[in-house]
Design a protein around this motif. Structure first.
Motif, PDB file in Angstrom:
ATOM      1  N   LYS A   1      34.804 -99.322 -13.042  1.00  0.00           N
ATOM      2  CA  LYS A   1      34.441 -99.437 -11.624  1.00  0.00           C
ATOM      3  C   LYS A   1      33.991-100.872 -11.317  1.00  0.00           C
ATOM      4  CE  LYS A   1      31.602 -97.370  -8.041  1.00  0.00           C
ATOM      5  NZ  LYS A   1      30.578 -96.379  -7.721  1.00  0.00           N
ATOM      6  N   LYS A   2      33.147-101.441 -12.168  1.00  0.00           N
ATOM      7  CA  LYS A   2      32.686-102.827 -12.000  1.00  0.00           C
ATOM      8  C   LYS A   2      33.873-103.784 -12.064  1.00  0.00           C
ATOM      9  CE  LYS A   2      30.093-106.319 -14.554  1.00  0.00           C
ATOM     10  NZ  LYS A   2      31.280-106.971 -15.093  1.00  0.00           N
ATOM     11  N   ASN A   3      34.742-103.582 -13.052  1.00  0.00           N
ATOM     12  CA  ASN A   3      35.909-104.443 -13.198  1.00  0.00           C
ATOM     13  C   ASN A   3      36.843-104.330 -11.999  1.00  0.00           C
ATOM     14  OD1 ASN A   3      34.893-105.269 -15.645  1.00  0.00           O
ATOM     15  ND2 ASN A   3      36.288-104.034 -16.875  1.00  0.00           N
ATOM     16  N   MET A   4      36.930-103.137 -11.440  1.00  0.00           N
ATOM     17  CA  MET A   4      37.788-102.930 -10.279  1.00  0.00           C
ATOM     18  C   MET A   4      37.213-103.632  -9.052  1.00  0.00           C
ATOM     19  SD  MET A   4      40.702-101.632  -9.919  1.00  0.00           S
ATOM     20  CE  MET A   4      41.678-101.612  -8.445  1.00  0.00           C
ATOM     21  N   GLN A   5      35.898-103.613  -8.890  1.00  0.00           N
ATOM     22  CA  GLN A   5      35.280-104.349  -7.777  1.00  0.00           C
ATOM     23  C   GLN A   5      35.631-105.828  -7.872  1.00  0.00           C
ATOM     24  OE1 GLN A   5      31.127-102.855  -8.269  1.00  0.00           O
ATOM     25  NE2 GLN A   5      31.200-102.699  -6.041  1.00  0.00           N
ATOM     26  N   GLU A   6      35.537-106.372  -9.078  1.00  0.00           N
ATOM     27  CA  GLU A   6      35.871-107.779  -9.291  1.00  0.00           C
ATOM     28  C   GLU A   6      37.356-108.032  -9.047  1.00  0.00           C
ATOM     29  OE1 GLU A   6      34.478-108.592 -13.249  1.00  0.00           O
ATOM     30  OE2 GLU A   6      32.372-108.426 -12.653  1.00  0.00           O
ATOM     31  N   ALA A   7      38.209-107.125  -9.500  1.00  0.00           N
ATOM     32  CA  ALA A   7      39.656-107.274  -9.321  1.00  0.00           C
ATOM     33  C   ALA A   7      40.028-107.248  -7.839  1.00  0.00           C
ATOM     34  CB  ALA A   7      40.406-106.178 -10.081  1.00  0.00           C
ATOM     35  N   ILE A   8      39.393-106.358  -7.077  1.00  0.00           N
ATOM     36  CA  ILE A   8      39.681-106.275  -5.641  1.00  0.00           C
ATOM     37  C   ILE A   8      39.228-107.553  -4.941  1.00  0.00           C
ATOM     38  CG2 ILE A   8      39.046-105.104  -3.489  1.00  0.00           C
ATOM     39  CD1 ILE A   8      39.104-102.457  -5.137  1.00  0.00           C
ATOM     40  N   ALA A   9      38.041-108.036  -5.257  1.00  0.00           N
ATOM     41  CA  ALA A   9      37.551-109.274  -4.641  1.00  0.00           C
ATOM     42  C   ALA A   9      38.506-110.430  -4.953  1.00  0.00           C
ATOM     43  CB  ALA A   9      36.136-109.582  -5.131  1.00  0.00           C
ATOM     44  N   PHE A  10      38.948-110.530  -6.198  1.00  0.00           N
ATOM     45  CA  PHE A  10      39.878-111.576  -6.617  1.00  0.00           C
ATOM     46  C   PHE A  10      41.219-111.433  -5.898  1.00  0.00           C
ATOM     47  CE2 PHE A  10      43.010-113.302  -9.679  1.00  0.00           C
ATOM     48  CZ  PHE A  10      42.550-114.608  -9.749  1.00  0.00           C
ATOM     49  N   HIS A  11      41.705-110.203  -5.800  1.00  0.00           N
ATOM     50  CA  HIS A  11      42.977-109.913  -5.137  1.00  0.00           C
ATOM     51  C   HIS A  11      42.925-110.332  -3.664  1.00  0.00           C
ATOM     52  CE1 HIS A  11      46.807-107.628  -4.939  1.00  0.00           C
ATOM     53  NE2 HIS A  11      46.410-107.309  -3.720  1.00  0.00           N
ATOM     54  N   LEU A  12      41.848-109.945  -2.976  1.00  0.00           N
ATOM     55  CA  LEU A  12      41.717-110.277  -1.556  1.00  0.00           C
ATOM     56  C   LEU A  12      41.575-111.785  -1.353  1.00  0.00           C
ATOM     57  CD1 LEU A  12      39.389-107.398  -0.287  1.00  0.00           C
ATOM     58  CD2 LEU A  12      41.892-107.535  -0.223  1.00  0.00           C
ATOM     59  N   GLU A  13      40.855-112.444  -2.239  1.00  0.00           N
ATOM     60  CA  GLU A  13      40.716-113.892  -2.164  1.00  0.00           C
ATOM     61  C   GLU A  13      42.081-114.566  -2.312  1.00  0.00           C
ATOM     62  OE1 GLU A  13      38.799-117.395  -4.873  1.00  0.00           O
ATOM     63  OE2 GLU A  13      37.579-115.582  -4.606  1.00  0.00           O
ATOM     64  N   GLY A  14      42.883-114.062  -3.244  1.00  0.00           N
ATOM     65  CA  GLY A  14      44.228-114.606  -3.437  1.00  0.00           C
ATOM     66  C   GLY A  14      45.100-114.428  -2.208  1.00  0.00           C
ATOM     67  N   LEU A  15      45.006-113.261  -1.582  1.00  0.00           N
ATOM     68  CA  LEU A  15      45.783-113.030  -0.363  1.00  0.00           C
ATOM     69  C   LEU A  15      45.367-114.005   0.729  1.00  0.00           C
ATOM     70  CD1 LEU A  15      45.848-109.107  -0.219  1.00  0.00           C
ATOM     71  CD2 LEU A  15      47.749-110.639  -0.804  1.00  0.00           C
ATOM     72  N   GLN A  16      44.055-114.221   0.871  1.00  0.00           N
ATOM     73  CA  GLN A  16      43.557-115.157   1.886  1.00  0.00           C
ATOM     74  C   GLN A  16      44.060-116.574   1.618  1.00  0.00           C
ATOM     75  OE1 GLN A  16      39.309-114.347   1.615  1.00  0.00           O
ATOM     76  NE2 GLN A  16      39.350-113.383   3.643  1.00  0.00           N
ATOM     77  N   LEU A  17      43.998-117.002   0.362  1.00  0.00           N
ATOM     78  CA  LEU A  17      44.451-118.344   0.013  1.00  0.00           C
ATOM     79  C   LEU A  17      45.938-118.537   0.297  1.00  0.00           C
ATOM     80  CD1 LEU A  17      42.501-118.941  -3.326  1.00  0.00           C
ATOM     81  CD2 LEU A  17      42.100-120.050  -1.108  1.00  0.00           C
ATOM     82  N   GLU A  18      46.711-117.461   0.167  1.00  0.00           N
ATOM     83  CA  GLU A  18      48.152-117.506   0.438  1.00  0.00           C
ATOM     84  C   GLU A  18      48.457-117.372   1.929  1.00  0.00           C
ATOM     85  OE1 GLU A  18      50.891-117.589  -1.806  1.00  0.00           O
ATOM     86  OE2 GLU A  18      49.506-118.078  -3.419  1.00  0.00           O
ATOM     87  N   GLY A  19      47.428-117.114   2.725  1.00  0.00           N
ATOM     88  CA  GLY A  19      47.631-116.931   4.156  1.00  0.00           C
ATOM     89  C   GLY A  19      48.235-115.593   4.513  1.00  0.00           C
ATOM     90  N   LEU A  20      48.087-114.628   3.600  1.00  0.00           N
ATOM     91  CA  LEU A  20      48.647-113.292   3.829  1.00  0.00           C
ATOM     92  C   LEU A  20      47.614-112.372   4.452  1.00  0.00           C
ATOM     93  CD1 LEU A  20      50.533-112.970   0.424  1.00  0.00           C
ATOM     94  CD2 LEU A  20      51.501-113.569   2.660  1.00  0.00           C
ATOM     95  N   GLU A  21      48.107-111.338   5.091  1.00  0.00           N
ATOM     96  CA  GLU A  21      47.240-110.367   5.748  1.00  0.00           C
ATOM     97  C   GLU A  21      46.501-109.519   4.718  1.00  0.00           C
ATOM     98  OE1 GLU A  21      47.735-106.593   8.799  1.00  0.00           O
ATOM     99  OE2 GLU A  21      49.251-108.166   8.802  1.00  0.00           O
ATOM    100  N   ILE A  22      45.232-109.258   4.977  1.00  0.00           N
ATOM    101  CA  ILE A  22      44.427-108.390   4.133  1.00  0.00           C
ATOM    102  C   ILE A  22      44.719-106.941   4.548  1.00  0.00           C
ATOM    103  CG2 ILE A  22      42.086-107.700   3.471  1.00  0.00           C
ATOM    104  CD1 ILE A  22      42.857-110.512   2.514  1.00  0.00           C
ATOM    105  N   PRO A  23      45.226-106.100   3.626  1.00  0.00           N
ATOM    106  CA  PRO A  23      45.511-104.710   3.991  1.00  0.00           C
ATOM    107  C   PRO A  23      44.224-103.957   4.353  1.00  0.00           C
ATOM    108  CG  PRO A  23      46.545-105.275   1.890  1.00  0.00           C
ATOM    109  CD  PRO A  23      45.613-106.395   2.250  1.00  0.00           C
ATOM    110  N   GLN A  24      44.278-103.250   5.443  1.00  0.00           N
ATOM    111  CA  GLN A  24      43.150-102.418   5.833  1.00  0.00           C
ATOM    112  C   GLN A  24      43.137-101.161   4.959  1.00  0.00           C
ATOM    113  OE1 GLN A  24      40.736-103.110   8.241  1.00  0.00           O
ATOM    114  NE2 GLN A  24      41.711-105.110   8.043  1.00  0.00           N
ATOM    115  N   PRO A  25      41.963-100.710   4.559  1.00  0.00           N
ATOM    116  CA  PRO A  25      41.899 -99.464   3.789  1.00  0.00           C
ATOM    117  C   PRO A  25      42.469 -98.311   4.620  1.00  0.00           C
ATOM    118  CG  PRO A  25      39.799-100.622   3.725  1.00  0.00           C
ATOM    119  CD  PRO A  25      40.654-101.316   4.743  1.00  0.00           C
ATOM    120  N   SER A  26      43.392 -97.555   4.034  1.00  0.00           N
ATOM    121  CA  SER A  26      43.994 -96.447   4.785  1.00  0.00           C
ATOM    122  C   SER A  26      44.138 -95.180   3.955  1.00  0.00           C
ATOM    123  CB  SER A  26      45.370 -96.862   5.314  1.00  0.00           C
ATOM    124  OG  SER A  26      46.261 -97.118   4.240  1.00  0.00           O
TER     125      SER A  26
END
Length: 71
Positions: free
Chosen positions: A36-61
């Motif tokens: 769970k802790k590792n997943m929190q870190e992975a999600i934060a890293f993933h979202l940061e990467g999307l932002q740096l690429e100028g991509l849209e952040i997926p809304q939780p659905s």
């Protein structure tokens, strides 16, 4: 603050997890707490990467529910 569903699965060596709303975002751990802790870190890293690429952040659905079946 966003809240993403993660799916945690037991493996032969511990646990793995993924976020259905975030394709390719996965993590592993030896305990549920660790994955769970590792997943929190992975999600934060993933979202940061999307932002740096100028991509849209997926809304939780994705949501979850349990159903009961007589066995």
């Amino acid at each position: 603050m966003m809240r993403y569903l993660i799916v945690i699965e037991k493996t032969n060596t511990g646990y793995s997890a993924y976020a259905p709303d975030l394709s390719g975002c996965i993590a592993t751990g030896t305990t549920k707490a660790e994955v769970k802790k590792n997943m929190q870190e992975a999600i934060a890293f993933h979202l940061e990467g999307l932002q740096l690429e100028g991509l849209e952040i997926p809304q939780p659905s994705v949501s979850s529910a349990y159903v009961e079946i007589a066995a």
